[in-house]
Write an enzyme that holds these catalytic residues in place. Structure first.
Site, short mmCIF file in Angstrom:
data_model
loop_
_atom_site.label_atom_id
_atom_site.label_comp_id
_atom_site.label_asym_id
_atom_site.label_seq_id
_atom_site.Cartn_x
_atom_site.Cartn_y
_atom_site.Cartn_z
N ARG A 146 7.46 8.91 10.33
CA ARG A 146 8.34 8.76 11.42
C ARG A 146 9.24 10.05 12.06
O ARG A 146 8.59 10.67 11.54
CB ARG A 146 9.71 7.72 11.08
N LYS B 84 13.44 5.67 4.57
CA LYS B 84 14.46 4.37 4.73
C LYS B 84 14.47 4.90 3.39
O LYS B 84 13.77 4.72 2.08
CB LYS B 84 13.67 3.78 5.52
N HIS C 192 6.03 5.14 17.51
CA HIS C 192 5.23 5.13 16.09
C HIS C 192 4.24 4.38 15.92
O HIS C 192 3.49 3.71 15.60
CB HIS C 192 6.73 3.86 15.95
N ARG D 222 1.75 6.06 13.87
CA ARG D 222 2.35 6.11 12.99
C ARG D 222 0.98 5.36 12.44
O ARG D 222 0.75 4.69 11.17
CB ARG D 222 3.79 5.57 11.85
N HIS E 118 6.40 2.96 2.22
CA HIS E 118 6.74 1.26 2.83
C HIS E 118 7.44 1.05 1.07
O HIS E 118 6.31 2.07 0.18
CB HIS E 118 5.83 0.81 2.52
N TYR F 52 1.13 -2.85 9.99
CA TYR F 52 1.46 -1.74 10.34
C TYR F 52 -0.43 -2.32 10.15
O TYR F 52 -1.02 -1.37 11.57
CB TYR F 52 1.06 -0.65 9.48
#
Length: 330
Positions: A178, A202, A275, A278, A301, A310
């Site tokens: 990211r 994250k 993004h 990614r 993730h 994705y």
């Protein structure tokens, strides 16, 4: 909709923080909600809340969030449907409103009854066919080629900027990072001997990514020819004429966004968000034979369900599968 953002209206957020220690009646609800989000989410969600406030001819800060009820959520939903937004986008907007009211309830600004009525409102069901706008290998190749052939005499420091920008772009496209993760890398997180970079993504989930091949070549060129091995952030802002800023100064996610757009414009390519790079990594890794669990871990993730989102479906693959079945028809 990509929910990636920067801090919005820091002066007002600081006011809200100050008020939290005093009278809760004076808390500005939307700012209080934004404080519960990660730094990289506040700008996007703040923009979402501003859009909703405009439906009432208000701004996010002047909006009467505390008076919203079930009928208001219905009105907001219908207004978004009329704009023909995607289902997931509409639901993201509704979740943002519910988030504001949850925070308001937590600060004793609304009743539990009012909150429950709002939370009982169902989102939009259904899905839309995703456009086949995946980033292809040729796109990345042309982008990098344009950066590599920049005229170093067109602007003093242009070559230094090109070395840095190329290194940043390949870390997103070929490591699946990211933009917020790219600007957060420090030399302490990077083992140059093994090529391993420790990333904190994250939810404070840590993972390792591996610097090899052309990616390692470009990142090492940036370090050896420009940045040096001193402690600090791997990628730092550049001042006029390509002069290094403080290595302790972190670039913003918005700076990465602006840099990529400028490079894409120079290459004459269609605009994409960081993004999308990614997405490119995830799709390419899976097509090259990596299993989805491995790709999930490389992307950071928590679930393979997120990783599946994705995966850019190939229209050709769908057409081939349909044709194979149709061939049985005589």
């Amino acid at each position: 909709m990509e929910l990636i953002m920067l801090v919005a209206q820091p002066d007002r957020i600081q006011q809200s923080i100050a008020v939290l220690s005093g009278s809760s009646v004076d808390i500005e609800p939307s700012s209080a909600y934004l404080m519960t989000l990660s730094i990289n989410s506040r700008r996007t969600v703040g923009s979402v809340l501003n859009t909703i406030a405009k439906m009432y001819n208000e701004t996010r800060h002047s909006m009467s969030w505390l008076t919203l009820g079930y009928n208001d959520i219905s009105y907001i939903k219908e207004s978004l449907i009329q704009k023909q937004l995607e289902t997931k986008t509409i639901n993201a907007y509704l979740c943002a409103v519910k988030g504001v009211l949850r925070t308001a309830w937590a600060n004793n600004l609304i009743s539990r009854e009012q909150l429950d009525r709002v939370l009982s409102f169902k989102g939009v069901k259904g899905s839309t066919v995703k456009s086949n706008n995946r980033v292809e290998h040729e796109y990345i190749a042309k982008l990098m080629s344009t950066i590599d052939t920049v005229d170093p005499w067109s602007e003093r420091g242009a070559n230094i900027k090109s070395i840095r920008d190329a290194a940043m772009i390949v870390t997103m496209a070929y490591l699946g990072l990211r933009r917020s993760e790219v600007v957060s890398i420090t030399m302490d997180n990077f083992d140059r001997d093994t090529g391993v970079i420790l990333i904190t993504g994250k939810g404070n989930r840590q993972r390792r990514v591996f610097l090899t091949g052309g990616v390692a070549k470009r990142v090492n060129l940036w370090i050896d020819d420009v940045r040096g091995d001193s402690p600090g952030y791997l990628f730092c802002p550049l001042r006029r004429y390509g002069k290094l800023s403080s290595l302790d100064t972190q670039m913003t996610s918005q700076a990465v966004y602006d840099m990529l757009n400028a490079r894409i414009k120079d290459a004459g390519l269609g605009k994409i968000s960081p993004h999308k790079l990614r997405h490119y990594f995830a799709t390419t890794a899976l097509e090259d034979g990596a299993n989805i669990v491995t790709v999930r871990d490389l992307l950071g993730h928590s679930s393979t369900v997120t990783t599946e989102i994705y995966i850019a479906k190939s229209v050709d693959a769908e057409r081939t599968a349909a044709s194979n079945v149709s061939a049985r028809c005589t």
